[in-house]
Design an enzyme around this catalytic site. Structure first.
Site, PDB file in Angstrom:
ATOM      1  N   GLU A 174       4.394 -10.972  -6.915  1.00 43.17           N
ATOM      2  CA  GLU A 174       3.324 -11.175  -7.888  1.00 43.17           C
ATOM      3  C   GLU A 174       3.593 -10.557  -9.252  1.00 43.17           C
ATOM      4  O   GLU A 174       2.922 -10.900 -10.231  1.00 43.17           O
ATOM      5  CB  GLU A 174       1.995 -10.631  -7.338  1.00 43.17           C
ATOM      6  CG  GLU A 174       1.918  -9.113  -7.216  1.00 43.17           C
ATOM      7  CD  GLU A 174       2.482  -8.548  -5.926  1.00 43.17           C
ATOM      8  OE1 GLU A 174       2.151  -7.408  -5.584  1.00 43.17           O
ATOM      9  OE2 GLU A 174       3.256  -9.267  -5.253  1.00 43.17           O
ATOM     10  N   CYS A 188       5.244  -6.224   1.428  1.00 41.54           N
ATOM     11  CA  CYS A 188       5.633  -4.813   1.548  1.00 41.54           C
ATOM     12  C   CYS A 188       4.962  -4.157   2.754  1.00 41.54           C
ATOM     13  O   CYS A 188       5.328  -4.438   3.878  1.00 41.54           O
ATOM     14  CB  CYS A 188       5.336  -4.073   0.245  1.00 41.54           C
ATOM     15  SG  CYS A 188       6.417  -4.608  -1.083  1.00 41.54           S
ATOM     16  N   TYR A 189       3.958  -3.301   2.546  1.00 44.63           N
ATOM     17  CA  TYR A 189       3.254  -2.684   3.666  1.00 44.63           C
ATOM     18  C   TYR A 189       2.712  -3.752   4.607  1.00 44.63           C
ATOM     19  O   TYR A 189       2.712  -3.583   5.835  1.00 44.63           O
ATOM     20  CB  TYR A 189       2.115  -1.810   3.142  1.00 44.63           C
ATOM     21  CG  TYR A 189       1.304  -1.116   4.227  1.00 44.63           C
ATOM     22  CD1 TYR A 189       1.732   0.082   4.786  1.00 44.63           C
ATOM     23  CD2 TYR A 189       0.104  -1.664   4.675  1.00 44.63           C
ATOM     24  CE1 TYR A 189       0.982   0.712   5.779  1.00 44.63           C
ATOM     25  CE2 TYR A 189      -0.643  -1.049   5.660  1.00 44.63           C
ATOM     26  CZ  TYR A 189      -0.204   0.146   6.203  1.00 44.63           C
ATOM     27  OH  TYR A 189      -0.943   0.768   7.186  1.00 44.63           O
ATOM     28  N   LYS A 249      -8.482 -10.062 -17.837  1.00 47.33           N
ATOM     29  CA  LYS A 249      -8.702 -10.228 -19.272  1.00 47.33           C
ATOM     30  C   LYS A 249      -8.503 -11.665 -19.745  1.00 47.33           C
ATOM     31  O   LYS A 249      -9.317 -12.194 -20.506  1.00 47.33           O
ATOM     32  CB  LYS A 249      -7.772  -9.287 -20.043  1.00 47.33           C
ATOM     33  CG  LYS A 249      -7.910  -9.352 -21.555  1.00 47.33           C
ATOM     34  CD  LYS A 249      -9.206  -8.733 -22.036  1.00 47.33           C
ATOM     35  CE  LYS A 249      -9.148  -7.232 -21.925  1.00 47.33           C
ATOM     36  NZ  LYS A 249     -10.336  -6.587 -22.535  1.00 47.33           N
ATOM     37  N   ASP A 254     -14.624  -7.906 -23.595  1.00 45.09           N
ATOM     38  CA  ASP A 254     -15.276  -7.914 -22.287  1.00 45.09           C
ATOM     39  C   ASP A 254     -16.796  -7.809 -22.398  1.00 45.09           C
ATOM     40  O   ASP A 254     -17.532  -8.636 -21.843  1.00 45.09           O
ATOM     41  CB  ASP A 254     -14.739  -6.768 -21.422  1.00 45.09           C
ATOM     42  CG  ASP A 254     -13.223  -6.751 -21.366  1.00 45.09           C
ATOM     43  OD1 ASP A 254     -12.632  -7.836 -21.495  1.00 45.09           O
ATOM     44  OD2 ASP A 254     -12.650  -5.668 -21.210  1.00 45.09           O
ATOM     45  N   GLY A 306       0.822  -1.203   0.000  1.00 40.77           N
ATOM     46  CA  GLY A 306       0.000   0.000   0.000  1.00 40.77           C
ATOM     47  C   GLY A 306       0.853   1.248   0.000  1.00 40.77           C
ATOM     48  O   GLY A 306       2.054   1.191   0.271  1.00 40.77           O
ATOM     49  N   HIS A 318       7.541  -7.392  -4.151  1.00 46.15           N
ATOM     50  CA  HIS A 318       6.315  -7.858  -4.802  1.00 46.15           C
ATOM     51  C   HIS A 318       6.590  -9.136  -5.596  1.00 46.15           C
ATOM     52  O   HIS A 318       7.081  -9.072  -6.725  1.00 46.15           O
ATOM     53  CB  HIS A 318       5.765  -6.773  -5.733  1.00 46.15           C
ATOM     54  CG  HIS A 318       5.199  -5.591  -5.015  1.00 46.15           C
ATOM     55  ND1 HIS A 318       3.919  -5.580  -4.514  1.00 46.15           N
ATOM     56  CD2 HIS A 318       5.742  -4.394  -4.698  1.00 46.15           C
ATOM     57  CE1 HIS A 318       3.694  -4.423  -3.921  1.00 46.15           C
ATOM     58  NE2 HIS A 318       4.778  -3.686  -4.011  1.00 46.15           N
TER      59      HIS A 318
END
Length: 534
Positions: free
Chosen positions: A182, A91-92, A389, A239, A60, A180
């Site tokens: 991810e 992280c945060y 997506k 979409d 964050g 991170h």
């Protein structure tokens, strides 16, 4: 795996405002594990009702020392310990764990942003597949750092600057990463997440896209009454088309699709899209030509957010009018509007801290999220709003939407308004852009590389440049080409074209598009940029 088994392996992400939060959700789903994301400051009951197997505390933009810094609810620590829930702070999230369990977090002497190297200082646990002294490249984004760990915790990795990069307390099932894992910029991050979930937490994979299809059909059936009619806003993109197909399969002819030509479409987009709807998808679609309506409202408008808000308002105005016409025809007013809103749309449209919704900072308002008026008469159905997506494409494939259509590159709801910085109505800017963009996209298709690119498009640069064409001095515009590779649109790298391809493409655009004498290539990743321009 049945529905109950899937839920018993739930990974819950508490969102503390990182722009990567929903990317964590996506990465875990890619491992066939159900993951959900809720506000980091949600009540303890909101968490316990979901009965998660694992909880991940996101990153964050805040410092844990800031006034009113977001935090998990009172009783959280006691709950996870008594229920043997595994917790991973990113992280945060790591800093929150350290601070709340009695450690110390300070402003770092040297901030760490971007690619950094970390060294494994203790094998086992998070780094069971690594050896002490092994190095790996990761993506950092933090100013604070943990300087004193809570009792029972140990450092298992440090950055090149010797800052804490990873911690764990295996006995209490608490883990933390100061980077991170991810994002694709952390090449070994997914392996770390897999090891954490499957080996340390004992999670079992079993969630699949068929579950999403069944769940969304159930939700639609329970939401839409047996006599209710629904409008679907079709943009011609993947979409909205998948959303329309899903709803059409669920409620049949009570779905009424509308395609709006807002004057901001690509080259011959209206003709091509309507043909696909009628010939391949067999969807009932009404086409409305509203180009003059949109462009008159956009005249003189240069600020990106204002353009998006105007476009969102005009869309809703048209849908309301369409609903009124349907009411006269059917004798019953449509109650719902279907939109193809995705997860990235939602997270990037979140307001700043203090708004009561989330802690994320607004990146941009999407026309179908941040641009909706508060007094909209139609109620929303957004069956894809928890999907990314590539997940939408898998869902479309399940419903036999043609592959050629599913592979189309994303196209923004506000259309070319976000690809012409400034006033889109001046001179013939839109026409110049349409022609240049068509040459670019067709060249990519002819070269056989369209499917290797996540998204490609041309951008009109509202700057006159000096050139020489036909032995004469010209004062014309520049076109920027943008092409990126990505898995989900949350992060992206620019596509590396062959040099001859670029030379031939530049020559074609300058020769075939009047008003252009210069072609540029955007080589910026996301972050720091977004994929689209403004």
């Amino acid at each position: 795996m049945d529905a109950e088994d899937v839920k018993s392996n739930l990974v819950l992400i508490l969102d503390f405002g990182s722009q990567y939060t929903h990317l964590i959700t996506r990465r875990i789903r890619a491992l066939n594990v159900l993951s959900l994301c809720i506000n980091g400051t949600s009540s303890l009951k909101s968490i316990t009702d979901l009965n998660p197997r694992v909880i991940i505390l996101s990153g964050g933009p805040h410092s844990v020392h800031a006034p009113n810094a977001p935090c998990f609810p009172p009783g959280f620590i006691e709950y996870v310990e008594s229920n043997k829930v595994h917790v991973l702070g990113i992280c945060y999230g790591l800093q929150l764990i350290v601070q709340q369990l009695g450690g110390e977090v300070r402003v770092g002497e040297k901030q760490e942003y971007g690619r950094m190297d970390i060294e494994v200082t203790k094998a086992g646990g998070l780094f069971a597949n690594e050896k002490v002294g092994d190095w790996q490249s990761v993506w950092m984004s933090h100013g604070d750092e943990a300087v004193k760990l809570p009792e029972g915790f140990e450092v298992v990795a440090r950055s090149k600057q010797r800052a804490v990069a990873a911690v764990e307390n295996r006995g209490k099932r608490f883990y933390g990463l100061q980077y991170h894992p991810e994002v694709t910029h952390s090449p070994e991050g997914m392996e770390t997440l897999k090891h954490f979930l499957f080996d340390l937490c004992g999670v079992t994979a079993g969630w699949k896209m068929e579950d999403v299809l069944e769940e969304q059909q159930r939700v639609i059936k329970s939401t839409v009454g047996p006599d209710d009619h629904v409008i679907c806003a079709l943009s011609g993109g993947v979409d909205s088309t998948v959303a329309a197909t899903l709803v059409h399969k669920t409620i049949g002819e009570r779905l009424h699709c509308v395609f709006v030509d807002n004057g901001l479409l690509r080259w011959k987009e209206r003709e091509r899209v309507m043909e696909t709807f009628e010939r391949d998808l067999h969807l009932p679609v009404t086409c409305i030509d509203a180009a003059d309506q949109f462009l008159s409202k956009l005249k003189g408008v240069t600020e990106p957010e204002k353009k998006r808000k105007i476009i969102g308002n005009e869309f809703i105005s048209i849908f309301d009018a369409f609903a009124h016409d349907l009411e006269q025809k059917l004798g019953k007013k449509p109650a719902y509007l279907v939109q193809g809103t995705l997860y990235p749309d939602v997270i990037e449209s979140c307001p700043p801290p203090g708004s009561g919704r989330t802690h994320s900072h607004t990146i941009k308002s999407h026309h179908n999220v941040g641009g909706l008026p508060k007094d909209m008469k139609l109620k929303l159905i957004e069956p894809l709003k928890l999907l990314f997506k590539d997940e939408v494409r898998k869902l479309g494939k399940l419903m036999e939407v043609p592959q050629g259509f599913l592979k189309r590159h994303p196209f923004p709801g506000p259309g070319l308004a976000v690809r012409v910085p400034g006033d889109v109505t001046l001179e013939n800017r839109l026409e110049i852009l349409r022609k240049a963009d068509e040459i670019f996209i067709q060249s990519i298709k002819d070269a056989g590389i369209y499917d290797s690119i996540w998204q490609a498009f041309a951008v009109f640069m509202p700057v006159l440049t000096v050139g020489v064409q036909g032995d004469q001095r010209t004062h014309s515009y520049a076109i920027t080409l943008r092409a990126v590779t990505s898995q989900d649109g949350m992060t992206a790298d620019w596509y590396y074209f062959d040099q001859k391809f670029l030379v031939d493409l530049s020559t074609r655009i300058c020769n075939e598009v009047p008003g252009v004498n210069r072609v540029l290539l955007d080589i910026t990743s996301k972050p720091p940029s977004t994929i689209e321009w403004e």
